[in-house]
Design a protein around this motif. Structure first.
Motif, mmCIF file in Angstrom:
data_model
loop_
_atom_site.group_PDB
_atom_site.id
_atom_site.type_symbol
_atom_site.label_atom_id
_atom_site.label_comp_id
_atom_site.label_asym_id
_atom_site.label_seq_id
_atom_site.Cartn_x
_atom_site.Cartn_y
_atom_site.Cartn_z
ATOM 1 N N GLY A 146 -3.947 7.215 13.936
ATOM 2 C CA GLY A 146 -4.105 8.276 15.123
ATOM 3 C C GLY A 146 -5.413 8.813 15.384
ATOM 4 O O GLY A 146 -5.407 9.209 16.632
ATOM 5 N N MET A 147 -6.324 8.535 14.802
ATOM 6 C CA MET A 147 -7.826 8.866 15.250
ATOM 7 C C MET A 147 -8.592 7.533 16.031
ATOM 8 O O MET A 147 -9.552 7.771 16.144
ATOM 9 C CB MET A 147 -8.702 8.988 13.909
ATOM 10 C CG MET A 147 -8.081 10.309 13.246
ATOM 11 S SD MET A 147 -8.008 11.758 14.252
ATOM 12 C CE MET A 147 -9.926 11.901 14.694
ATOM 13 N N MET A 148 -7.710 6.632 16.088
ATOM 14 C CA MET A 148 -8.628 5.452 16.844
ATOM 15 C C MET A 148 -8.738 5.796 18.599
ATOM 16 O O MET A 148 -7.988 6.467 18.756
ATOM 17 C CB MET A 148 -7.889 4.042 16.758
ATOM 18 C CG MET A 148 -6.395 4.092 17.238
ATOM 19 S SD MET A 148 -5.748 2.327 17.400
ATOM 20 C CE MET A 148 -5.274 2.343 15.445
ATOM 21 N N ILE A 149 -9.789 5.284 18.743
ATOM 22 C CA ILE A 149 -10.149 5.579 20.124
ATOM 23 C C ILE A 149 -9.455 4.699 20.984
ATOM 24 O O ILE A 149 -9.924 3.171 20.732
ATOM 25 C CB ILE A 149 -11.654 5.712 20.652
ATOM 26 C CG1 ILE A 149 -12.300 6.584 19.334
ATOM 27 C CG2 ILE A 149 -11.958 6.110 22.068
ATOM 28 C CD1 ILE A 149 -11.761 8.048 19.408
ATOM 29 N N THR A 150 -8.550 4.862 22.238
ATOM 30 C CA THR A 150 -7.958 3.869 22.773
ATOM 31 C C THR A 150 -8.014 3.848 24.190
ATOM 32 O O THR A 150 -7.662 2.680 24.931
ATOM 33 C CB THR A 150 -6.420 4.055 22.443
ATOM 34 O OG1 THR A 150 -6.176 5.348 22.920
ATOM 35 C CG2 THR A 150 -5.976 3.792 21.059
ATOM 36 N N ASP A 151 -8.735 4.938 24.726
ATOM 37 C CA ASP A 151 -8.831 5.048 26.330
ATOM 38 C C ASP A 151 -10.370 5.537 26.650
ATOM 39 O O ASP A 151 -10.481 6.697 27.194
ATOM 40 C CB ASP A 151 -7.857 5.494 27.198
ATOM 41 C CG ASP A 151 -7.820 5.361 28.358
ATOM 42 O OD1 ASP A 151 -8.813 5.007 28.981
ATOM 43 O OD2 ASP A 151 -6.739 5.635 29.171
ATOM 44 N N PHE A 152 -11.317 4.969 26.242
ATOM 45 C CA PHE A 152 -12.653 5.907 26.238
ATOM 46 C C PHE A 152 -13.086 6.051 27.961
ATOM 47 O O PHE A 152 -13.682 7.228 28.017
ATOM 48 C CB PHE A 152 -13.862 4.963 25.606
ATOM 49 C CG PHE A 152 -15.077 5.442 25.786
ATOM 50 C CD1 PHE A 152 -15.732 6.414 24.709
ATOM 51 C CD2 PHE A 152 -16.257 5.036 26.644
ATOM 52 C CE1 PHE A 152 -16.719 7.056 24.843
ATOM 53 C CE2 PHE A 152 -17.412 5.586 26.685
ATOM 54 C CZ PHE A 152 -17.530 6.676 25.871
ATOM 55 N N SER A 153 -12.743 5.217 28.605
ATOM 56 C CA SER A 153 -13.194 5.343 30.101
ATOM 57 C C SER A 153 -12.232 6.402 30.617
ATOM 58 O O SER A 153 -12.889 7.066 31.661
ATOM 59 C CB SER A 153 -12.754 4.007 30.872
ATOM 60 O OG SER A 153 -11.389 3.650 31.001
ATOM 61 N N LYS A 154 -11.171 6.824 30.370
ATOM 62 C CA LYS A 154 -10.448 7.893 30.577
ATOM 63 C C LYS A 154 -10.747 9.153 30.063
ATOM 64 O O LYS A 154 -10.721 10.192 30.746
ATOM 65 C CB LYS A 154 -8.897 7.479 30.805
ATOM 66 C CG LYS A 154 -8.039 8.656 31.290
ATOM 67 C CD LYS A 154 -6.543 8.437 31.113
ATOM 68 C CE LYS A 154 -5.489 9.507 31.540
ATOM 69 N NZ LYS A 154 -4.064 8.880 31.415
ATOM 70 N N GLY A 155 -10.805 9.056 28.595
ATOM 71 C CA GLY A 155 -10.563 10.281 27.920
ATOM 72 C C GLY A 155 -11.886 10.466 27.154
ATOM 73 O O GLY A 155 -11.695 11.394 25.992
ATOM 74 N N GLY A 156 -13.050 9.614 27.057
ATOM 75 C CA GLY A 156 -13.881 9.856 26.076
ATOM 76 C C GLY A 156 -13.412 9.423 24.597
ATOM 77 O O GLY A 156 -12.676 8.544 24.552
ATOM 78 N N LEU A 157 -13.784 10.252 23.829
ATOM 79 C CA LEU A 157 -13.580 10.141 22.489
ATOM 80 C C LEU A 157 -12.247 10.772 21.937
ATOM 81 O O LEU A 157 -12.010 10.951 20.839
ATOM 82 C CB LEU A 157 -14.842 10.649 21.578
ATOM 83 C CG LEU A 157 -16.035 10.155 21.780
ATOM 84 C CD1 LEU A 157 -17.146 10.695 20.946
ATOM 85 C CD2 LEU A 157 -15.912 8.799 21.467
ATOM 86 N N LEU A 158 -11.197 11.056 22.928
ATOM 87 C CA LEU A 158 -10.117 11.482 22.579
ATOM 88 C C LEU A 158 -9.301 10.359 21.745
ATOM 89 O O LEU A 158 -9.309 9.430 22.123
ATOM 90 C CB LEU A 158 -9.281 11.953 23.695
ATOM 91 C CG LEU A 158 -9.703 13.007 24.662
ATOM 92 C CD1 LEU A 158 -8.698 13.456 25.715
ATOM 93 C CD2 LEU A 158 -9.433 14.331 23.526
ATOM 94 N N PRO A 159 -8.578 10.594 20.474
ATOM 95 C CA PRO A 159 -8.015 9.871 19.610
ATOM 96 C C PRO A 159 -6.704 9.383 20.376
ATOM 97 O O PRO A 159 -5.968 10.129 21.277
ATOM 98 C CB PRO A 159 -7.960 10.779 18.421
ATOM 99 C CG PRO A 159 -7.964 12.045 18.655
ATOM 100 C CD PRO A 159 -8.626 12.113 19.833
ATOM 101 N N LEU A 160 -5.949 8.600 19.571
ATOM 102 C CA LEU A 160 -4.594 8.239 19.898
ATOM 103 C C LEU A 160 -3.476 9.449 19.776
ATOM 104 O O LEU A 160 -2.546 9.487 20.428
ATOM 105 C CB LEU A 160 -4.105 6.873 19.070
ATOM 106 C CG LEU A 160 -2.633 6.253 19.378
ATOM 107 C CD1 LEU A 160 -2.757 5.737 20.660
ATOM 108 C CD2 LEU A 160 -2.647 5.459 18.357
ATOM 109 N N HIS A 161 -3.705 10.342 19.028
ATOM 110 C CA HIS A 161 -3.004 11.460 18.789
ATOM 111 C C HIS A 161 -2.752 11.949 20.268
ATOM 112 O O HIS A 161 -1.525 12.436 20.483
ATOM 113 C CB HIS A 161 -3.623 12.470 18.269
ATOM 114 C CG HIS A 161 -4.019 12.239 16.660
ATOM 115 N ND1 HIS A 161 -2.703 12.027 15.790
ATOM 116 C CD2 HIS A 161 -5.004 12.168 15.871
ATOM 117 C CE1 HIS A 161 -3.179 11.868 14.539
ATOM 118 N NE2 HIS A 161 -4.385 11.900 14.697
#
Length: 304
Positions: A167-182
């Motif tokens: 759940g801690m992987m970064i999946t959408d950096f361009s949209k949410g920056g460092l927000l994780p998959l959670h």
């Protein structure tokens, strides 16, 4: 060092298994491999001491002696010392020597604790949908995204007990920056998207209800967008560990449309053809933590 027990095969062991959540603690007694009917108490959250007292009361109410206590607990769990480093949302249990401290309340009873997602993986390996597998991943979908890696026939816990935190992987950096998959693939994020789109109170929305309205185009679009993020997490996991199977757990996995939608989302990824593996739901859902805690105790403490 973990204490090994001598098994009396003529007298099945009685293990009291607990699944500790943010609001409720579920528990049951396993006699041999047979679980009893689960019961529930509210999770005491004001202090570790109140938590231990509640557990001790459950033990004392048993009509027969208990041979061991096993916990499924969220967070980073140091199984070598049977202590918590973190404990998810259970702040009162952060950095506690659970086994040692609880022994003051229930002396003489061996205690084991394991990360909750790891418990799901162990339950699936021992009598679930991974019985014949030696390399698989579990992704649990709930208030957050949990993960467990079962590789080369063993749970992979990692150097600092943090392996499998998918759940801690970064999946959408361009949209949410460092927000994780959670933040993108949890049940909460799905419900929040629907509530925001249709301006309804969060309390009036459940994820299960949305899966029952997939024939409504607006609802299906929200669910599909949410599944797309979950698919990114699955793909990243598969690309790293090349497992025989990925098992999806959590209550939402009982929805029959989830795995087909997840497979469809993965097929949109042009690289999936090179990594494609089997995606299944977990066999265990509501009782996964209890089964996993019991089997972890029997494997790690009793040496069975």
């Amino acid at each position: 060092m973990v204490r090994r027990l001598v098994l009396d095969m003529a007298s099945p062991m009685r293990i009291l298994a607990f699944e500790v959540g943010a609001y409720f603690v579920r528990y049951t007694v396993f006699t041999g491999d047979k679980p009893g009917i689960p019961s529930t108490i509210a999770t005491p959250t004001d202090s570790a001491e109140s938590f231990y007292e509640a557990i001790a009361q459950v033990v004392k109410r048993r009509s027969k002696p208990i041979d061991g206590i096993a916990f499924s607990i969220p967070g980073f769990i140091d199984t070598s010392k049977r202590r918590t480093i973190t404990a998810g949302s259970l702040g009162m249990l952060f950095n506690h020597d659970i086994a040692q401290e609880l022994s003051q309340y229930v002396p003489g009873i061996p205690v084991w604790l394991e990360n909750d997602a790891n418990c799901v993986a162990m339950a699936e390996k021992l009598n679930g949908n991974a019985q014949n597998l030696n390399d698989f991943a579990v992704i649990t979908v709930g208030t957050g995204i949990g993960g467990a890696l079962f590789l080369d026939g063993h749970i992979r816990r990692g150097r600092d007990w943090r392996a499998g935190e998918l759940g801690m992987m970064i999946t959408d950096f361009s949209k949410g920056g460092l927000l994780p998959l959670h933040d993108y693939a949890s049940i909460g994020s799905l419900v929040e998207r629907y509530a925001a789109e249709f301006d309804v109170p969060l309390a009036d929305v459940t994820a299960a209800s949305l899966f029952r309205r997939l024939d409504e185009p607006e609802v299906r679009k929200i669910v599909e967008d949410w599944v797309d993020y979950l698919a990114v997490g699955v793909f990243n996991t598969v690309a790293v560990i090349d497992p025989e199977c990925v098992l999806i757990g959590g209550a939402i996995s009982r929805e029959s449309n989830l795995v087909p939608m997840l497979n469809a989302a993965l097929e949109k990824n042009k690289n999936w053809k090179d990594f494609r593996t089997t995606i299944k739901r977990c066999r265990h859902s509501s009782n996964a933590g209890l089964f996993g805690a019991y089997y972890a105790f029997m494997t790690e403490v009793a040496g069975k």
